[in-house]
Design an enzyme around this catalytic site. Sequence first.
Site, PDB file in Angstrom:
ATOM      1  N   SER A 139      37.876  35.459  34.986  1.00  0.00           N
ATOM      2  CA  SER A 139      37.154  35.131  36.212  1.00  0.00           C
ATOM      3  C   SER A 139      35.995  36.088  36.496  1.00  0.00           C
ATOM      4  O   SER A 139      35.087  36.214  35.696  1.00  0.00           O
ATOM      5  CB  SER A 139      38.144  35.086  37.372  1.00  0.00           C
ATOM      6  OG  SER A 139      37.520  34.597  38.519  1.00  0.00           O
ATOM      7  N   HIS A 140      36.094  36.788  37.601  1.00  0.00           N
ATOM      8  CA  HIS A 140      35.008  37.655  38.074  1.00  0.00           C
ATOM      9  C   HIS A 140      35.123  39.068  37.516  1.00  0.00           C
ATOM     10  O   HIS A 140      34.296  39.914  37.844  1.00  0.00           O
ATOM     11  CB  HIS A 140      35.074  37.700  39.596  1.00  0.00           C
ATOM     12  CG  HIS A 140      36.473  37.999  40.066  1.00  0.00           C
ATOM     13  ND1 HIS A 140      37.475  37.037  40.036  1.00  0.00           N
ATOM     14  CD2 HIS A 140      37.054  39.126  40.498  1.00  0.00           C
ATOM     15  CE1 HIS A 140      38.607  37.583  40.450  1.00  0.00           C
ATOM     16  NE2 HIS A 140      38.382  38.838  40.739  1.00  0.00           N
ATOM     17  N   ASP A 195      30.610  33.030  39.827  1.00  0.00           N
ATOM     18  CA  ASP A 195      31.245  34.114  39.076  1.00  0.00           C
ATOM     19  C   ASP A 195      31.375  33.817  37.584  1.00  0.00           C
ATOM     20  O   ASP A 195      30.819  32.842  37.078  1.00  0.00           O
ATOM     21  CB  ASP A 195      32.621  34.433  39.669  1.00  0.00           C
ATOM     22  CG  ASP A 195      33.643  33.357  39.348  1.00  0.00           C
ATOM     23  OD1 ASP A 195      33.245  32.183  39.217  1.00  0.00           O
ATOM     24  OD2 ASP A 195      34.843  33.687  39.212  1.00  0.00           O
ATOM     25  N   ASP A 205      33.581  32.559  35.544  1.00  0.00           N
ATOM     26  CA  ASP A 205      34.032  31.253  35.053  1.00  0.00           C
ATOM     27  C   ASP A 205      33.596  30.101  35.955  1.00  0.00           C
ATOM     28  O   ASP A 205      34.043  28.965  35.768  1.00  0.00           O
ATOM     29  CB  ASP A 205      35.552  31.252  34.873  1.00  0.00           C
ATOM     30  CG  ASP A 205      36.285  31.472  36.180  1.00  0.00           C
ATOM     31  OD1 ASP A 205      35.728  32.156  37.060  1.00  0.00           O
ATOM     32  OD2 ASP A 205      37.412  30.968  36.332  1.00  0.00           O
ATOM     33  N   LYS A 237      39.011  25.794  42.320  1.00  0.00           N
ATOM     34  CA  LYS A 237      37.874  25.996  43.198  1.00  0.00           C
ATOM     35  C   LYS A 237      36.619  25.776  42.363  1.00  0.00           C
ATOM     36  O   LYS A 237      36.667  25.812  41.133  1.00  0.00           O
ATOM     37  CB  LYS A 237      37.904  27.364  43.842  1.00  0.00           C
ATOM     38  CG  LYS A 237      38.044  28.536  42.895  1.00  0.00           C
ATOM     39  CD  LYS A 237      38.271  29.803  43.709  1.00  0.00           C
ATOM     40  CE  LYS A 237      38.465  31.010  42.808  1.00  0.00           C
ATOM     41  NZ  LYS A 237      39.851  31.482  42.815  1.00  0.00           N
TER      42      LYS A 237
HETATM   43  C1  G1P Z   1      42.037  37.174  43.862  1.00  0.00           C
HETATM   44  C2  G1P Z   1      41.743  36.568  45.200  1.00  0.00           C
HETATM   45  C3  G1P Z   1      42.415  35.218  45.318  1.00  0.00           C
HETATM   46  C4  G1P Z   1      41.979  34.328  44.163  1.00  0.00           C
HETATM   47  C5  G1P Z   1      42.218  35.041  42.844  1.00  0.00           C
HETATM   48  C6  G1P Z   1      41.663  34.252  41.668  1.00  0.00           C
HETATM   49  O1  G1P Z   1      43.418  37.364  43.716  1.00  0.00           O
HETATM   50  O2  G1P Z   1      42.153  37.412  46.247  1.00  0.00           O
HETATM   51  O3  G1P Z   1      42.082  34.638  46.547  1.00  0.00           O
HETATM   52  O4  G1P Z   1      42.679  33.124  44.174  1.00  0.00           O
HETATM   53  O5  G1P Z   1      41.594  36.312  42.851  1.00  0.00           O
HETATM   54  O6  G1P Z   1      40.293  34.070  41.769  1.00  0.00           O
HETATM   55  P1  G1P Z   1      44.123  38.795  43.965  1.00  0.00           P
HETATM   56  O7  G1P Z   1      43.443  39.775  43.062  1.00  0.00           O
HETATM   57  O8  G1P Z   1      43.862  39.131  45.402  1.00  0.00           O
HETATM   58  O9  G1P Z   1      45.559  38.558  43.658  1.00  0.00           O
HETATM   59 ZN    ZN Z   2      36.618  32.769  38.810  1.00  0.00          ZN
END
Ligand code: G1P
Ligand code: ZN
Length: 542
Positions: free
Chosen positions: A112-113, A276, A278, A375
Amino acid sequence: MVVTVVTTSPFADQRPGTSGLRKRTPVFQQPHYLENFVQALLEEAALQAGQSLVIGGDGRYFNREAIGTIIRMAAANGITHVVVGRGGLLSTPAASHLIRQGAAGGIILSASHNPGGPDGDFGIKYNAGNGGPAPESFTNAVAARAAALTRYRVADLPPYDLDVLGRQPLGDVTLDVVDPVRAYADLMASLFDFDAIRALFARGFRMRMDSMHAITGPYAVEILERQLGAPEGTVINAVPLPDFGGGHPDPNLTYAHDLVEEMFGVHALDFGAASDGDGDRNMILGQRFFVTPSDSLAVLAANATLVPGYRGGLAGVARSMPTSAAVDAVAETLGIPCFETPTGWKFFGTLLDAGRITLCGEESFGTGSNHVREKDGLWAVLFWLNVIAARGESVEQIVRQHWATYGRNYYTRYDYEAVPSEAANGVMALLRSALAGLPGTSLGGRTVHAADDFAYTDPVDGSTSAKQGIRVLFTDGARIVYRLSGTGTEGATIRVYIESRETVPERLGMETAVALRELVDVALGLAEIVARTGRTEPTVIT
Ligand code: G1P
Ligand code: ZN
C-alpha cells in the site's frame, strides 16, 4: 507439467495484519518465505480447476519475481487459469473489479502506502470472489496453515511474457495478460458523468493529480487527460517506479509534498488530489484547502444523487470506528443506516455484499462504494469532480456549506511510528486499566460519557472482533480513540484519533489545531505518551 514438491519448515511470523501479510522486502526474499505463505494461501483458497485467479501488484520492487513464483505455484496447485495485469501491474481497486468480473479470487502484491525498494516494504493479500479482502476467518486459517507447513508445490512452466497482452497457454495453466486500465476506466465511465467533467475542464477548470510514482499514474493519465480532456501534465509523478522515486507513497499533507506545495502556494489550481502506492487511497485538496478524509466521505454521501451511478440514493453508509462521525450526521438527515466497523476495509465487505450500504470510508484517506470491494483513490477523485461539475462551486465552498448544514467534526490523528513494542503495549495496557474509572469524570472541561475497548459484531454474518481500539466518548460528541497499527513493519505504531463536534455557526471556521488543542493535551496525557515513548512530537499529524 513437472511439479516439484519442496520440503520446507514454517516461519513463525506469517500472520496477516490489517491488510494482508506485510514485511520488509528482504524478509520476503528469504528462501521459501514467499512460497510458504503462497502455499498456505492457495490451500485455504482451494480454487477448483476451471476457476480463475487474478494476480497483480502495485509495481514495487520484487513485484515481478513474486508474480512469477505465484504463477508457478498456482499451476502446481491445480489452478488452470490466471489473469495478470500487463507488466504484473494492477491497482488494488482495478484488481477488485477484475476479480468481480468472474474470477474465484485474486492475489494482490502491495504494501500500500509503505515505501518500496530493497529496504522498503512488500506485501501480499488474498481477495475473495466478491473482490474484497478475505475475512479474518480466512486470514486466521492461512496463518494456521503457514505455521504448520512442511512442503510447497511449484511447477516448471514454459517461457511467458507479462508484457504482451493476450492469452498464453502454458501447459496445464492458461495465462491471460490483460490491460490493467481498460476495464477499470470503463467502470468509472459507467458511474460518473464524464460529459459534465469534460465540460468542466473545457471551461478552464484546472487540477493536479499526484500519482506519487505509484500505480495510479497510467490510470490517471488515461482517464483524466485522455478521456476527460484535462491538459497534458495534469498528472504528475505519473510513471510507476519500483521504489516510488524514493518517496513514501502516502497521500497526506506530509508525504504528497509536490502537490501540497503547489496547492497551498500562490499559483494554486482549482483542485488537487493524490493517491497511494496501490491506488486505493486518496487525498482531496481545494485551493489552499485540505479536505479531511472523514469530511470527504460525508460530502460524497450528501451529494451522491448528483452522480449518475448513485442517482437512486444510498442504501446506507459505513465508516470505520476511528473515522469522524461527520457522515453519521448526513445519514441521519437522509434517514439511512450508518454502520461503525473496526479499522480495515475487510469489515465493509459483508455490508456491501448484502446491499446494506452503498458508500463507506475510513479516516486514513480511504473512500469507496459498492462498485468494487476495495477503497478506490481515483474513484473518489472522479466523484469530487462530478460533484464540482454538478454544483458549479469550489471545493472550499462545498465543504463550508456542508459544515453549515450538518455541523463540523474537527478531527486530527497523531501517529507515533516505530515505537518499541513494549512501550506501545504499555500504553494500551494503561488505557485498558483506566477504562472502568473514566465514565463520569471531567477531562479538560468535558465529561466522559463512556469508555470501552471497541468490539464489533458483524450485522450480516454475526462474526465478532474484539479489542479494536480504546474509545473515550464525551457527552458533547467529542471522542478520543487509541489503537495500534496493524500494518506497520517496524516496532509498533500508536495512533491517537481526536475529534470534537461543533454546530454553533460562529465556531465552524476555526483552525483544527486550535479547535482541538485541549483535547489533544487530554489525549496525550491520559495515555502518558511522552513519558512512555519518549516522544515529544508525533511522527505524522494528519
Ligand atoms: C491503516 C489504516 C486503516 C487502513 C489500513 C490499510 O491500518 O489505519 O484505516 O484500512 O491502513 O490501508 P493500520 O496501520 O492503522 O492498522
Ligand atoms: Zn493502499
